[in-house]
Design an enzyme around this catalytic site. Structure first.
Site, PDB file in Angstrom:
ATOM      1  N   GLU A   1      46.499  38.298  47.215  1.00  0.00           N
ATOM      2  CA  GLU A   1      47.121  38.514  48.521  1.00  0.00           C
ATOM      3  C   GLU A   1      48.617  38.254  48.444  1.00  0.00           C
ATOM      4  O   GLU A   1      49.293  38.141  49.462  1.00  0.00           O
ATOM      5  CB  GLU A   1      46.469  37.636  49.590  1.00  0.00           C
TER       6      GLU A   1
ATOM      7  N   CYS B   1      40.821  35.443  49.596  1.00  0.00           N
ATOM      8  CA  CYS B   1      40.509  34.662  48.398  1.00  0.00           C
ATOM      9  C   CYS B   1      39.413  35.275  47.528  1.00  0.00           C
ATOM     10  O   CYS B   1      39.055  34.694  46.515  1.00  0.00           O
ATOM     11  CB  CYS B   1      40.125  33.240  48.786  1.00  0.00           C
TER      12      CYS B   1
ATOM     13  N   HIS C   1      34.099  29.181  45.625  1.00  0.00           N
ATOM     14  CA  HIS C   1      35.495  29.164  46.069  1.00  0.00           C
ATOM     15  C   HIS C   1      35.828  27.740  46.514  1.00  0.00           C
ATOM     16  O   HIS C   1      34.998  27.049  47.102  1.00  0.00           O
ATOM     17  CB  HIS C   1      35.697  30.143  47.230  1.00  0.00           C
TER      18      HIS C   1
END
Lengths: 354, 136
Positions: free
Chosen positions: A87, A119, A242
């Site tokens: 990003e 993400c 994550h």
């Protein structure tokens, strides 16, 4: 409907590589500047990585990819796809993948494109590469998750928004160190975190980022993957989620029935922060560095917006040959040079001079 | 914007593409059409590995405008393993820690941004060799 995703031809990871910049900013230092140190007992991590003034998503992707190529030991021009998930692409229009293809000697017989899914852009790139190789369109494909995450000064996310990433070369399973058993992706429209065009910093939905975003999506992806592959939590030797902070992946592991032992090798957030698109995949490289033939590894990303990609990989004999052919992830993690908030503000262009 | 030069030199700046003399084997960076050693015109592209030692260096305090925000930084003459001598900025090192003879390796970094709207120029810099024990 067959919910699990499997390529027509078996696919695996031929080479992998990591990169984390040298510099670290401690959460205590951020707290000193913005909260007079009053929140130091509640800090989400110990420290985060900060890119040097001459580093960005492209330069970090180059080093991670070079490490992946050292392990894969293939000629770079046999790679037919360069997909960079991030990003924080340096250009809004001009693919990061084109620079990588030229630098690495993959050009000109290749596709190259940038992916964005907060993400989980890195695992999104892996899904695409698996499809490309598994369909026979390419012998090898390069997938990356890399970010120099932006944190608004004084915002809760500034404590964790960090830099780093990982690269994977996907190829035929018979040459692979880690073979894909199957994957599953779960996506809904959830506005938990976003950045509009021309804005420097993202916005987040505060408490909305937990239950309805991170926890729901990873739980749905992982449970479906395990159900379809007929696997239980104790069938896995390691699990990587994550990692936006230390608390979330720990809670997730506990909720799904995984132990802290399964989680520990891939949990890097306390030392390097949340590397966004690089977060789960960087943890995955740390697990691959320690993996043994026969191990089964679960990787589950989360991207705001929102979605989760879950993968099950089985480690093959080739892993022991390739682990030492490039720098290991923990070598990058341990290479730490502390900086103060002023240097960070200057390097990351937090001070607008016009 | 210096786009033509950026485009023309990309393989030199990205991959240390120099030239090798087919007659006497000497290696040049940047690439040359004529061998400075034997005057042969039989030159072929040659990609340097990007490892070497610092021959000498200087610390820049008064920089050109595009590097003004980077001072102080170090520019070094580096003897590459293959024989060519190259001039490059050093990165990820404090100028006080640089020494003659230090082993260094090439990395690709952002050299400068051409204003707010122009292209971002990437190219080689050198840093101290990071891991002599890769994999351990």
């Amino acid at each position: 409907m067959n919910r699990i995703m499997k390529p027509l031809k078996p696919v695996g990871i031929i080479g992998y590589g990591a990169y984390v910049p040298a510099y670290r900013l401690s959460a205590k230092e951020i707290s000193r500047v913005w909260r007079n140190g009053q929140d130091r007992n509640y800090l989400p991590i110990k420290q985060k990585s900060v890119p040097g003034p001459d580093e960005d998503t492209i330069t970090m992707s180059i080093e991670a990819s070079k490490n992946a190529l050292l392990r894969a030991e293939i000629d770079a021009d046999r790679i037919r796809a360069v997909w960079v998930g991030s990003e924080s692409h340096p250009y809004t229009v001009k693919p990061s993948g084109t620079v990588l293809a030229q630098v690495l000697g993959i050009y000109p017989d290749t596709v190259a494109g940038d992916l964005e899914f907060a993400c989980k852009a890195g695992t999104e790139a892996m899904q695409a590469a698996i499809g490309f190789v598994g369909s026979g369109m390419a012998e090898y494909a390069l997938a990356l998750g890399t970010d120099t995450a932006q944190g608004r000064p004084g915002d809760a996310l500034e404590y964790t928004a960090a830099a780093g990433g990982a690269a994977f070369i996907l190829g035929p399973a018979e040459q692979a160190a880690a073979v894909l058993e199957g994957s599953y992706s779960f996506v809904t429209d959830t506005p938990d975190f976003f950045r509009r065009a021309y804005q420097h910093y993202p916005e987040h939905g505060n408490r909305f980022t937990g239950d309805l975003a991170y926890f729901l999506h990873i739980r749905s992806a992982v449970n479906t993957l395990m159900e379809e592959l007929n696997l239980q939590p104790n069938d896995f030797d390691a699990v990587v989620f994550h990692q936006p902070n230390v608390k979330f992946p720990r809670k997730k592991a506990e909720d799904l029935g995984f132990t802290t032992d399964q989680l520990k090798d891939g949990l890097l957030v306390d030392y390097v922060g949340n590397t966004y698109a690089g977060s789960s995949v960087l943890g995955f490289t740390a697990v691959l560095d320690k993996a043994r033939p026969g191990d089964r590894i679960l990787l589950a990303s989360f991207g705001s917006g929102a979605g989760s990609d879950a993968f099950s990989f089985v480690i093959h004999d080739k892993i022991t040959e390739i682990q030492s052919k490039a720098p290991q992830t923990m070598q990058y993690v341990r290479r730490e040079k502390q900086i103060d908030y002023a240097s960070y503000a200057r390097w990351r262009k937090k001070i607008r001079m016009q | 914007m210096d786009i033509p030069r950026y485009w023309r030199l990309r393989n030199q700046r990205y991959r240390l593409e120099g030239s090798r003399c087919k007659e006497c084997g000497s290696i040049c960076f940047p690439p040359r059409f004529l061998c400075p050693h034997c005057k042969s015109a039989e030159m072929e592209p040659y990609e340097l590995k990007g490892r070497g030692k610092i021959y000498s260096y200087t610390i820049i305090h008064q920089a050109p405008d595009i590097f003004d925000k980077n001072v102080p930084y170090t520019v070094a003459l580096i003897d590459l393993e293959e024989g060519a001598r190259i001039t490059a900025q050093l990165t990820d090192i404090d100028p006080d820690d640089v020494s003659i003879g230090m082993p260094v390796e090439m990395v690709i970094r952002k050299i400068y941004e051409d204003g707010e709207n122009g292209p971002i120029q990437y190219g080689y810099k050198f840093r101290p060799i990071l891991f002599t024990d890769a994999g351990s």
